[in-house]
Design an enzyme around this catalytic site. Structure first.
Site, mmCIF file in Angstrom:
data_model
loop_
_atom_site.group_PDB
_atom_site.id
_atom_site.type_symbol
_atom_site.label_atom_id
_atom_site.label_comp_id
_atom_site.label_asym_id
_atom_site.label_seq_id
_atom_site.Cartn_x
_atom_site.Cartn_y
_atom_site.Cartn_z
ATOM 1 N N ARG A 39 -56.492 11.042 -50.047
ATOM 2 C CA ARG A 39 -55.455 10.042 -49.768
ATOM 3 C C ARG A 39 -56.096 8.703 -49.432
ATOM 4 O O ARG A 39 -55.531 7.638 -49.722
ATOM 5 C CB ARG A 39 -54.544 10.508 -48.623
ATOM 6 N N TYR A 92 -35.954 -5.063 -63.905
ATOM 7 C CA TYR A 92 -35.815 -3.614 -63.958
ATOM 8 C C TYR A 92 -34.881 -3.124 -62.853
ATOM 9 O O TYR A 92 -35.012 -3.527 -61.689
ATOM 10 C CB TYR A 92 -37.203 -2.985 -63.825
ATOM 11 N N ASP A 164 -44.392 -8.428 -62.138
ATOM 12 C CA ASP A 164 -44.452 -7.130 -62.818
ATOM 13 C C ASP A 164 -44.848 -7.405 -64.262
ATOM 14 O O ASP A 164 -44.071 -7.958 -65.040
ATOM 15 C CB ASP A 164 -43.081 -6.449 -62.735
ATOM 16 N N LYS A 189 -46.500 3.374 -68.331
ATOM 17 C CA LYS A 189 -46.097 2.787 -69.603
ATOM 18 C C LYS A 189 -47.319 2.472 -70.469
ATOM 19 O O LYS A 189 -48.032 3.363 -70.881
ATOM 20 C CB LYS A 189 -45.247 1.550 -69.333
#
Length: 373
Positions: A39, A92, A164, A189
């Protein structure tokens, strides 16, 4: 035995071993010298973050478990309870849902800025406004922001610009080089590119913000897993050639659809009639990406008929894989918006978003032609 693999192995481990207390102390006194717990950091997730950081020209980056986690981390890097955020209205749907449904509960408020008012933010800015969130190429109507101009406007008002860059990728546009403070991606993506990874990344222009992002990633547990990181790094190696093919195919298909009587409108910045075509050509190094939206008849059955007839474009509500697909913004990505917001943005019943893959373009054209016949 001297083992020197060309490809970084998958460090599929949650924890790393220490010899003694001296090694433990060196971990804390020499950041980056070794690993403790995945982590906090893992060679695979660090490799991915470093690779994208180089592509975007940043000072540091973190890899996250999804694109949504990347957006969350980017906003928290600058904001706390009581702060105010500006957000592009044409964005988005998940970004607006995060701001409306969750960050509002943390005391962070939002005002949405219409695309036409991006470069005159005075009326939207409050004393508590900290940043502007926008997309290089908007989802789903493919509007192109002038990032250099927008960065100047934001900085004039003392705001940070968070971009973005998912639709464009750093192959087409590098927001940090144009003045943005943070660039982020849904790695799911184009960066990973094969529809088999869920991941995100946030890249900072400032070293202090890069360190803050690292802290957010560790404390909130946003860190990407080793296996997903390894897959994304593998996909990233073909990014440049994939983006060229996506862009080539998309321009051919957009030109075909723009002259088809069954299509009312084509939203693609590579077309000369697109309102931001000249900007997109200059800002995008002559490539326009693989995403477009088309407007069919505003009739659900007409859309259903198209979806059933098309063979090479499965209805899969994501984007940017090597295989083509289509999505339906009204019913998926922008479903949470009010009817009024959807109408104001032009997200209507007939709007279909196409993700153009890298298959032989002749096959894609033939499929679209028979589906629209």
């Amino acid at each position: 035995m001297d083992i020197r693999p060309k490809i970084t192995p998958i460090y599929q481990t949650s924890v790393f071993k220490f010899e003694d207390l001296n090694e433990l102390e060196s971990y804390f006194s020499e950041p980056g010298s070794r690993y403790l717990y995945s982590r906090n950091g893992n060679p695979n997730s660090d490799e991915l973050a470093d690779a994208i950081n180089r592509l975007e020209g940043g000072t540091g980056a973190i890899a996250t478990g999804s694109g949504m986690a990347a957006i969350f981390a980017a906003i928290l890097a600058y904001c706390q309870a009581g702060d105010h955020v500006l957000c592009a209205a044409d964005i988005y749907g998940g970004s607006s849902t995060l701001l409306n449904a969750e960050l509002s509960r943390m005391g962070i408020t939002v005002t949405y800025v219409p695309f036409e008012q991006f470069y005159d933010l005075q009326q939207f800015v409050r004393p508590t406004t900290r940043l502007m969130l926008a997309e290089t190429i908007s989802n789903p109507l493919l509007r192109v922001a002038d990032l250099g101009r927008l960065a100047e406007e934001c900085h004039w008002h003392g705001l940070k610009l968070v971009v973005d860059n998912t639709f464009a990728t750093p192959v087409i546009t590098r927001p940090l080089a144009l003045g943005a403070d943070i660039a982020l991606h849904s790695v799911t993506k184009y960066l990973a590119g094969h529809s088999d990874v869920t991941a995100g990344v946030v890249v900072a222009a400032d070293e202090a913000i890069a360190a803050r992002l690292k802290q957010i990633g560790v404390i909130y547990g946003l860190t990407l897993s080793p296996m997903e990181s390894w897959l994304a790094v593998r996909g990233l190696k073909t990014l440049r050639v994939r983006v060229r093919e996506h862009s080539h195919n998309a321009l051919v298909i957009a030109s075909f659809l723009a002259n088809h009587t069954g299509v009312r409108e084509v939203y693609y910045p590579g077309l000369e009639q697109h309102p931001q075509h000249a900007l997109a050509a200059k800002q995008g190094a002559g490539m326009f990406g693989g995403m477009m939206s088309i407007l069919l008849a505003d009739d659900a059955e007409a859309v259903n008929d198209f979806m059933r007839r098309v063979k090479r474009f499965p209805f899969a509500p994501s984007l940017a894989g090597v295989d083509s697909s289509l999505s339906y913004p009204l019913g998926t990505s922008h479903r949470a918006l009010t009817s009024e917001q959807q109408q104001n943005l032009g997200i209507t019943t007939g709007l279909v978003r196409l993700s153009i893959g890298i298959e032989p373009v002749e096959e894609l054209l033939a499929d679209l032609e028979q589906a629209l016949a």
